[in-house]
Design a protein around this motif. Structure first.
Motif, PDB file in Angstrom:
ATOM      1  N   CYS A  70      50.073 -35.318  32.345  1.00  0.00           N
ATOM      2  CA  CYS A  70      51.300 -36.302  32.742  1.00  0.00           C
ATOM      3  C   CYS A  70      51.561 -36.924  31.609  1.00  0.00           C
ATOM      4  CB  CYS A  70      50.844 -37.164  33.929  1.00  0.00           C
ATOM      5  SG  CYS A  70      52.034 -38.269  34.519  1.00  0.00           S
TER       6      CYS A  70
ATOM      7  N   CYS B 297      51.114 -41.076  32.851  1.00  0.00           N
ATOM      8  CA  CYS B 297      49.789 -41.682  33.046  1.00  0.00           C
ATOM      9  C   CYS B 297      48.647 -40.948  32.321  1.00  0.00           C
ATOM     10  CB  CYS B 297      49.737 -41.998  34.588  1.00  0.00           C
ATOM     11  SG  CYS B 297      49.071 -40.482  35.230  1.00  0.00           S
TER      12      CYS B 297
ATOM     13  N   GLY C 140      47.213 -38.216  33.562  1.00  0.00           N
ATOM     14  CA  GLY C 140      46.518 -37.821  34.624  1.00  0.00           C
ATOM     15  C   GLY C 140      46.719 -36.314  34.536  1.00  0.00           C
TER      16      GLY C 140
ATOM     17  N   CYS D 145      51.850 -34.611  39.009  1.00  0.00           N
ATOM     18  CA  CYS D 145      50.810 -35.439  38.554  1.00  0.00           C
ATOM     19  C   CYS D 145      49.987 -35.904  39.760  1.00  0.00           C
ATOM     20  CB  CYS D 145      51.053 -36.832  37.793  1.00  0.00           C
ATOM     21  SG  CYS D 145      49.827 -37.795  37.501  1.00  0.00           S
TER      22      CYS D 145
ATOM     23  N   CYS E  70      49.949 -40.344  39.487  1.00  0.00           N
ATOM     24  CA  CYS E  70      51.184 -41.179  39.836  1.00  0.00           C
ATOM     25  C   CYS E  70      52.227 -40.304  40.404  1.00  0.00           C
ATOM     26  CB  CYS E  70      51.473 -41.648  38.383  1.00  0.00           C
ATOM     27  SG  CYS E  70      52.368 -40.624  37.342  1.00  0.00           S
TER      28      CYS E  70
ATOM     29  N   TYR F 224      54.438 -37.995  39.138  1.00  0.00           N
ATOM     30  CA  TYR F 224      55.159 -37.669  38.530  1.00  0.00           C
ATOM     31  C   TYR F 224      55.576 -36.116  38.705  1.00  0.00           C
ATOM     32  CZ  TYR F 224      56.822 -35.040  34.166  1.00  0.00           C
ATOM     33  OH  TYR F 224      57.409 -34.359  33.085  1.00  0.00           O
TER      34      TYR F 224
HETATM   35 ZN   LIG Z   1      50.965 -39.349  36.124  1.00  0.00          ZN
END
Ligand SMILES: [Zn+2]
Length: 384
Positions: free
Chosen positions: A319, A322, A324, A336, A339, A341
């Motif tokens: 991501c 973040c 992730g 994601c 978060c 996204y």
């Molecule tokens: Zn993220």
């Protein structure tokens, strides 16, 4: 904004047919290299000045050529020894292939031919074979826009580096280019999404099917099959090359109009990285991925745009907000898990590349909503 003058080189290959004189020169030069390697190896010499001083007397006795050939042979010998040591190989290397490198003092370029100085007042003239690609460089050279550098000569090719002093502006905005099988997606920090849909994959598939049909024919008519295969493979190459030129032109034009620096994935050694998965390998092997990158690179540089490469690791799996892990979420979409996204796979790769370059990200209101507001990014779709 400040300007930055940079010398840009591009090695352009020209064909030629060596005559007996040229062949003799190449063979002698190979001997000179091996002579220099031997001299440096026995005395553990690594400095150019020492080697040049050491070999000169004997070199002069053995060969009747311009002194510059001695300089060049020493330089190549030391480079080969260095490479040999780096690989921790035993003994000394040996020059086997016929080649030489000549600095601008040893040759003169005339556009369609080249003159090599063998010794004072003794020259070899070589007619160069070239096509449209080379002609562009010759024309620019004739107009005084390009200069030539140290050339490399082998048995059938002369590689002439053309250099240009370009005004590499220091752009605030960048564009990241993600090359895929069916499209090239470019994401810029200004912010735009430029998508060039292309038919490279279709072309390869078409010719793959044709080739398979011809291979069936090979059992009965091997000669015809061989001829057909060659014809179709040439045609395939020409079509894909033209298309690569077209695609790269679209992208570089856009970057130039918007004064954008270019970011691409550094794909050196990517085949070694098995973890990257089959998807990546397949797309690398199946078509001229590197060609396209190369065309974008040189067109950008000739236009004075900086080109930078970033490590491709994680560009389409992490991501950009973040860091992730991203999971597939519908057709070509990634989401994601941490978060929330969510965006298109190719756009995400571009955003990640911009982030790695340290360029501003085309994201708005990250704190309130971590999705890039793609609706606010201008989308341009071009078909090639
Ligand atoms: Zn993220």
């Amino acid at each position: 904004m400040y300007t930055l003058l940079v010398e840009v080189y591009l090695g352009v290959p020209f064909g030629y047919e060596p005559d007996d004189e040229m062949r003799k020169l190449l063979e002698d030069f190979r001997e000179m290299i091996n002579f220099c390697i031997d001299y440096a190896y026995k005395r553990r010499i690594t400095s150019y000045a020492r080697l040049r001083r050491g070999v000169y007397g004997e070199w002069k006795r053995r060969w009747n050529y311009s002194t510059h050939f001695c300089h060049s042979a020493c330089k190549i010998a030391l480079a080969m020894l260095k490479k040999h040591r780096k690989k921790h190989k035993k003994g000394k290397p040996e020059a086997k292939k016929l080649f030489m490198q000549l600095d601008p003092q040893l040759y003169r370029f005339y556009g369609d031919k080249i003159r090599i100085s063998v010794r004072p007042r003794k020259f070899i003239f070589i007619n160069l074979k070239f096509g449209e690609y080379q002609k562009k460089f010759i024309d620019a050279w004739r107009e005084g826009k390009l200069k030539t550098g140290e050339i490399t000569v082998n048995e059938n090719k002369i590689i002439i580096p053309f250099k240009k002093e370009v005004d590499l502006q220091n752009p605030r905005e960048w564009i990241a280019i993600d090359i895929n099988e069916s499209n090239v997606t470019a994401v810029s920090s200004n912010p735009h999404v430029l998508r060039v849909d292309h038919e490279l994959r279709t072309i390869h598939t078409t010719y793959f099917i044709i080739r398979r049909k011809i291979q069936k024919l090979a059992r009965y008519k091997p000669k015809t099959a061989r001829r057909l295969l060659k014809n179709y493979s040439d045609r395939e190459k020409n079509r894909t090359r033209d298309l690569c030129h077209k695609i790269s032109k679209e992208i570089v034009n856009f970057a130039r109009q918007n004064n954008l620096g270019i970011v691409m994935e550094d794909l050196k050694g990517i085949r070694k990285r098995i973890r990257y998965g089959r998807q990546m390998n397949r797309r690398l092997h199946s078509w001229n991925f590197r060609d396209l990158q190369f065309y974008i690179d040189y067109k950008a540089r000739l236009n004075g745009l900086p080109v930078e490469y970033v490590n491709p690791r994680g560009t389409s799996s992490l991501c950009p907000i973040c860091g992730g892990k991203l999971a597939p979420n519908g057709h070509r979409l990634l989401r994601c898990l941490r978060c929330g996204y969510e965006s298109d796979r190719d756009v995400t790769a571009g955003i990640n590349m911009l982030r790695m370059r340290g360029a501003p990200l085309p994201l708005k209101a990250i704190n309130e909503d971590s999705s890039p507001l793609l609706s606010e990014m201008e989308r341009i779709v071009i078909k090639c």
